[in-house]
Design a protein around this motif. Sequence first.
Motif, short mmCIF file in Angstrom:
data_model
loop_
_atom_site.label_atom_id
_atom_site.label_comp_id
_atom_site.label_asym_id
_atom_site.label_seq_id
_atom_site.Cartn_x
_atom_site.Cartn_y
_atom_site.Cartn_z
N ALA A 165 0.84 -1.20 0.00
CA ALA A 165 0.00 0.00 0.00
C ALA A 165 0.87 1.25 0.00
CB ALA A 165 -0.92 0.02 1.21
N ILE A 166 0.45 2.23 -0.77
CA ILE A 166 1.04 3.56 -0.75
C ILE A 166 -0.04 4.53 -0.33
CG2 ILE A 166 2.08 5.42 -2.11
CD1 ILE A 166 3.23 3.28 -3.98
N VAL A 167 0.28 5.42 0.61
CA VAL A 167 -0.63 6.48 1.01
C VAL A 167 0.09 7.81 0.83
CG1 VAL A 167 -2.12 7.43 2.79
CG2 VAL A 167 -1.72 4.95 2.70
N ASN A 168 -0.48 8.68 0.02
CA ASN A 168 0.07 10.01 -0.21
C ASN A 168 -0.67 11.04 0.63
OD1 ASN A 168 1.77 8.97 -2.26
ND2 ASN A 168 0.15 9.22 -3.79
N VAL A 169 0.06 12.00 1.17
CA VAL A 169 -0.57 13.07 1.94
C VAL A 169 -0.76 14.27 1.02
CG1 VAL A 169 -0.40 14.60 3.92
CG2 VAL A 169 0.38 12.23 4.10
N ALA A 170 -2.01 14.54 0.68
CA ALA A 170 -2.36 15.69 -0.15
C ALA A 170 -2.84 16.81 0.79
CB ALA A 170 -3.41 15.31 -1.18
N SER A 171 -3.98 17.43 0.50
CA SER A 171 -4.45 18.54 1.33
C SER A 171 -5.84 18.96 0.89
CB SER A 171 -3.49 19.73 1.19
OG SER A 171 -4.03 20.90 1.79
N ILE A 172 -6.55 19.63 1.80
CA ILE A 172 -7.80 20.29 1.45
C ILE A 172 -7.57 21.30 0.33
CG2 ILE A 172 -7.46 22.02 3.26
CD1 ILE A 172 -10.85 20.67 1.97
N ALA A 230 -2.86 4.55 -8.73
CA ALA A 230 -3.76 3.48 -8.30
C ALA A 230 -4.16 2.59 -9.46
CB ALA A 230 -5.00 4.08 -7.62
N VAL A 231 -4.46 3.18 -10.60
CA VAL A 231 -4.87 2.36 -11.74
C VAL A 231 -3.67 1.68 -12.39
CG1 VAL A 231 -4.80 4.18 -13.53
CG2 VAL A 231 -6.45 2.30 -13.72
N ALA A 245 -3.16 -4.00 -10.95
CA ALA A 245 -2.95 -5.41 -11.30
C ALA A 245 -1.72 -6.00 -10.62
CB ALA A 245 -2.82 -5.55 -12.82
N GLU A 246 -0.85 -5.13 -10.11
CA GLU A 246 0.35 -5.59 -9.42
C GLU A 246 0.12 -5.81 -7.93
OE1 GLU A 246 3.52 -3.20 -12.27
OE2 GLU A 246 2.91 -2.32 -10.35
N GLY A 247 -1.10 -5.50 -7.47
CA GLY A 247 -1.43 -5.69 -6.07
C GLY A 247 -0.96 -4.59 -5.16
N VAL A 248 -0.67 -3.41 -5.72
CA VAL A 248 -0.23 -2.26 -4.93
C VAL A 248 -1.37 -1.24 -4.89
CG1 VAL A 248 1.49 -0.43 -4.64
CG2 VAL A 248 2.16 -2.63 -5.66
N ARG A 249 -1.97 -1.08 -3.73
CA ARG A 249 -3.03 -0.08 -3.59
C ARG A 249 -2.42 1.30 -3.36
NH1 ARG A 249 -5.87 0.09 0.61
NH2 ARG A 249 -4.50 -1.14 1.97
N VAL A 250 -3.06 2.34 -3.93
CA VAL A 250 -2.57 3.71 -3.76
C VAL A 250 -3.75 4.61 -3.42
CG1 VAL A 250 -1.24 5.60 -4.75
CG2 VAL A 250 -0.81 3.25 -5.51
N ASN A 251 -3.67 5.27 -2.28
CA ASN A 251 -4.71 6.19 -1.82
C ASN A 251 -4.06 7.46 -1.28
OD1 ASN A 251 -7.36 4.53 -1.93
ND2 ASN A 251 -5.93 3.14 -0.87
N SER A 306 -10.11 -3.35 -0.30
CA SER A 306 -10.97 -2.93 -1.41
C SER A 306 -11.05 -1.41 -1.54
CB SER A 306 -12.39 -3.49 -1.23
OG SER A 306 -12.41 -4.88 -1.47
N THR A 307 -10.22 -0.70 -0.81
CA THR A 307 -10.18 0.76 -0.90
C THR A 307 -8.98 1.15 -1.73
OG1 THR A 307 -11.20 0.95 1.28
CG2 THR A 307 -10.13 2.91 0.40
N ASN A 308 -9.23 1.76 -2.88
CA ASN A 308 -8.14 2.05 -3.81
C ASN A 308 -8.48 3.29 -4.63
OD1 ASN A 308 -5.66 1.60 -4.98
ND2 ASN A 308 -6.30 -0.11 -6.25
N GLY A 309 -7.51 4.17 -4.79
CA GLY A 309 -7.67 5.35 -5.63
C GLY A 309 -8.53 6.44 -5.03
N VAL A 310 -8.67 6.46 -3.71
CA VAL A 310 -9.51 7.48 -3.07
C VAL A 310 -8.64 8.55 -2.42
CG1 VAL A 310 -11.27 5.74 -2.59
CG2 VAL A 310 -9.69 6.43 -0.79
N CYS A 311 -9.21 9.74 -2.29
CA CYS A 311 -8.61 10.83 -1.51
C CYS A 311 -9.55 11.09 -0.35
CB CYS A 311 -8.43 12.08 -2.35
SG CYS A 311 -7.23 11.92 -3.69
#
Length: 247
Positions: free
Chosen positions: A125-132, A159-160, A164-170, A228-233
Amino acid sequence: MTEFEGLRAIVTGGASGIGAAVATALRERGARVAVLDLNDSPDTEVVSVRADVSDDASVRGAVAEVVERFGGLDILVNNAGIGAQGTVEDNDDDEWRRVFEVNVFGMVRVSRAALPHLRRSPSAAIVNVASIAATAGLPHRALYSATKGAVAALTRAMAVDHLAEGVRVNAVNPGTADTPWIGRLLDAADDPEAEREALRARQPHGRLVTPEEVAHAVVYLASPLASSTNGVCLAVDGGMQELRPRK
């Protein structure tokens, strides 16, 4: 909760503020945590590795050091970032490049170095810190908003690409958080208490977001329980993104 037992994590910018809260939360839930930062973490229970996310060689060396020490990598939290103030007219090209180098290209560099190792993990899993600032027009934040909007778009693209590589990104989109950076902004204001009150008031729940609240959201997105959570901010902003309460 021990859902991170046996998992290995990197948190960039983890020596203070939101990053430190994330490192602590992951560690308390069983993960082995390495902090990549220009400064050493005060938390003696994490591994501190000096790294500059604006330098590719520094990033690659730091990630390799962590992987060698931990025997692999499962989680990356891209938190390192710097602030910027002003309208589109107020910063020159060098300042735009400097902030993008850290806030956007830094995430690219660390993710690029980490992905070969993450692909080997069943819980990557990768989680990026964005912002409001990626979703709301905030005054005098043109440069900062541009970088965080880029992070939000980058998160969806990653994320997309790596689904297929099994790495989730949110990503998480914190509201104005009570961090050292905000503290420095307030100290520089003509009336620090009035400025703090204005920052509190613009968030519907009437206060600053705590680093720990952001960390809890990061932990959720990084957790194997969120497979099952993927590609969300995910907004952590007291409702600022969506709510319009009556005064």
